[in-house]
Design an enzyme around this catalytic site. Structure first.
Site, mmCIF file in Angstrom:
data_model
loop_
_atom_site.group_PDB
_atom_site.id
_atom_site.type_symbol
_atom_site.label_atom_id
_atom_site.label_comp_id
_atom_site.label_asym_id
_atom_site.label_seq_id
_atom_site.Cartn_x
_atom_site.Cartn_y
_atom_site.Cartn_z
ATOM 1 N N HIS A 48 -48.121 13.687 -30.363
ATOM 2 C CA HIS A 48 -47.954 12.641 -31.379
ATOM 3 C C HIS A 48 -48.971 11.508 -31.265
ATOM 4 C CE1 HIS A 48 -44.441 14.442 -33.139
ATOM 5 N NE2 HIS A 48 -43.832 14.506 -31.974
ATOM 6 N N ARG A 73 -49.303 16.072 -22.417
ATOM 7 C CA ARG A 73 -48.456 16.775 -23.380
ATOM 8 C C ARG A 73 -49.337 17.420 -24.440
ATOM 9 N NH1 ARG A 73 -43.167 14.958 -26.835
ATOM 10 N NH2 ARG A 73 -44.535 13.435 -27.864
ATOM 11 N N ASP A 87 -58.642 23.472 -17.393
ATOM 12 C CA ASP A 87 -60.035 23.483 -16.945
ATOM 13 C C ASP A 87 -60.653 22.090 -16.941
ATOM 14 O OD1 ASP A 87 -61.184 26.767 -18.188
ATOM 15 O OD2 ASP A 87 -59.954 26.173 -16.466
ATOM 16 N N GLU A 152 -35.521 20.513 -26.853
ATOM 17 C CA GLU A 152 -35.296 19.436 -27.832
ATOM 18 C C GLU A 152 -34.769 19.947 -29.169
ATOM 19 O OE1 GLU A 152 -38.948 17.320 -28.229
ATOM 20 O OE2 GLU A 152 -40.184 19.090 -28.099
ATOM 21 N N ASP A 178 -36.324 14.464 -31.133
ATOM 22 C CA ASP A 178 -36.327 15.738 -31.856
ATOM 23 C C ASP A 178 -34.967 16.422 -31.768
ATOM 24 O OD1 ASP A 178 -39.736 16.085 -31.107
ATOM 25 O OD2 ASP A 178 -38.911 16.200 -33.130
HETATM 26 O O1 LIG Z 1 -38.170 14.268 -28.941
HETATM 27 C C1 LIG Z 1 -38.521 13.280 -28.267
HETATM 28 O O2 LIG Z 1 -37.873 12.225 -28.141
HETATM 29 C C2 LIG Z 1 -39.815 13.382 -27.553
HETATM 30 O O3 LIG Z 1 -40.303 14.479 -27.328
HETATM 31 C C3 LIG Z 1 -40.533 12.086 -27.271
HETATM 32 C C4 LIG Z 1 -41.175 11.615 -28.563
HETATM 33 O O4 LIG Z 1 -41.970 12.664 -29.106
HETATM 34 C C5 LIG Z 1 -42.103 10.437 -28.292
HETATM 35 O O5 LIG Z 1 -43.014 10.355 -29.350
HETATM 36 C C6 LIG Z 1 -41.380 9.112 -28.238
HETATM 37 O O6 LIG Z 1 -40.713 8.856 -29.425
#
Ligand SMILES: O=C(O)C(=O)C[C@H](O)[C@@H](O)CO
Length: 267
Positions: A48, A73, A87, A152, A178
């Site tokens: 993100h 991530r 790598d 998630e 999520d």
């Molecule tokens: O689902 C979530 O919560 C995450 O995986 C963390 C968020 O993606 C991160 O952007 C914080 O809001």
């Protein structure tokens, strides 16, 4: 030269609580500042945050002297992407949207060299081996590579015990935002149904003998999750801390001379 051991991976194995921060500014200078703030782990967010291979590499370089473990991530768990980020020297990977044990097992193979895995041979020309100056990199790489998967969705929670049982998965991160959305509560991470699912998931992961991780911006919830046995807990994000602090500073000179202490929202 030799590379330092992955202290974060060791701490997870020993269940020593690790406090982290989301790093989404996608800037090496900002990452270097965060690297001196005292966190145990820092998520360089390629899902993100506006990151790519080179911006992540620049942040890894900026964090090389920081005691914090950079956790990269990826946007997805594609094996070609895992190969490239390993790598350039990423050692701890966080892979989002892992819904099954089968998917987790494929990720384990992607971070390992043959015969145990499918990682391509190329670190000898890469930053991972410090450009072929680390003796025995290929033989020893697996020791310090740390694979974290994100559970998630409802599907992931339904298969959580099997995911936790996959050898080579070093930790399971619950993604509350999520998960809340998948459960029908988009933006409402604190809905009772979501909190119940998170607490049950932490219990399942801990019972399965794996470290559990999570991120929320709510200190009360973070302390609750640590009490329930979560090991790696991220407590905020560089972007939201920066934005909130600037807004708060401006409000101090506003008409109401507000001194609001409202913290950042997480979603
Ligand atoms: O689902 C979530 O919560 C995450 O995986 C963390 C968020 O993606 C991160 O952007 C914080 O809001």
């Amino acid at each position: 030269m030799t590379l330092p051991p992955n202290a974060f991976k060791i701490a997870l194995r020993e269940r020593r609580p690790q406090i982290g921060l989301w790093v989404a500014m996608a800037d090496a200078y900002a990452a270097e500042i965060v690297g001196h703030a005292g966190f145990d782990w820092l998520v360089l967010d390629g899902e993100h945050g506006p990151n790519d291979l080179r911006s992540i590499m620049a942040q890894l370089q900026a964090l090389q002297v920081s005691p914090a473990e950079p956790v990269v991530r990826l946007p997805t768990g594609a094996s070609w992407m895992i190969k490239q980020f390993l790598d350039i020297g990423a050692r701890t990977l966080l892979i989002p949207m892992v819904d099954s044990a089968e998917q987790a097992a494929e990720l384990v193979r992607a971070v390992r060299y043959p015969p145990d895995g499918i990682r391509g041979m190329g670190a000898g020309i890469g930053r991972a081996s410090r450009f072929n100056t680390v003796p025995g990199y290929v033989a020893d790489a697996g020791k310090d590579i740390c694979l974290l998967v994100q559970a998630e969705t409802r599907a992931a929670l339904a298969d959580l015990e099997r995911i936790a049982g996959v050898e080579g998965v070093d930790g399971i991160f619950i993604g509350p935002a999520d998960l809340a959305a998948d459960m029908g509560f988009p933006g409402d991470l604190e809905a009772p149904e979501v909190q119940a699912a998170i607490e049950a998931a932490i219990a399942t992961i801990v019972k399965a003998g794996k470290p559990a991780g999570i991120l929320t911006f709510n200190e009360t919830l973070n302390r609750r999750y640590l009490e329930l046995g979560a090991t790696f807990v991220a407590v905020g994000a560089d972007v939201t801390e920066f934005s909130t602090a600037l807004q708060r500073l401006r409000r101090r000179y506003g008409p109401e001379q507000e001194n609001a202490e409202a913290g950042p929202r997480g979603y």
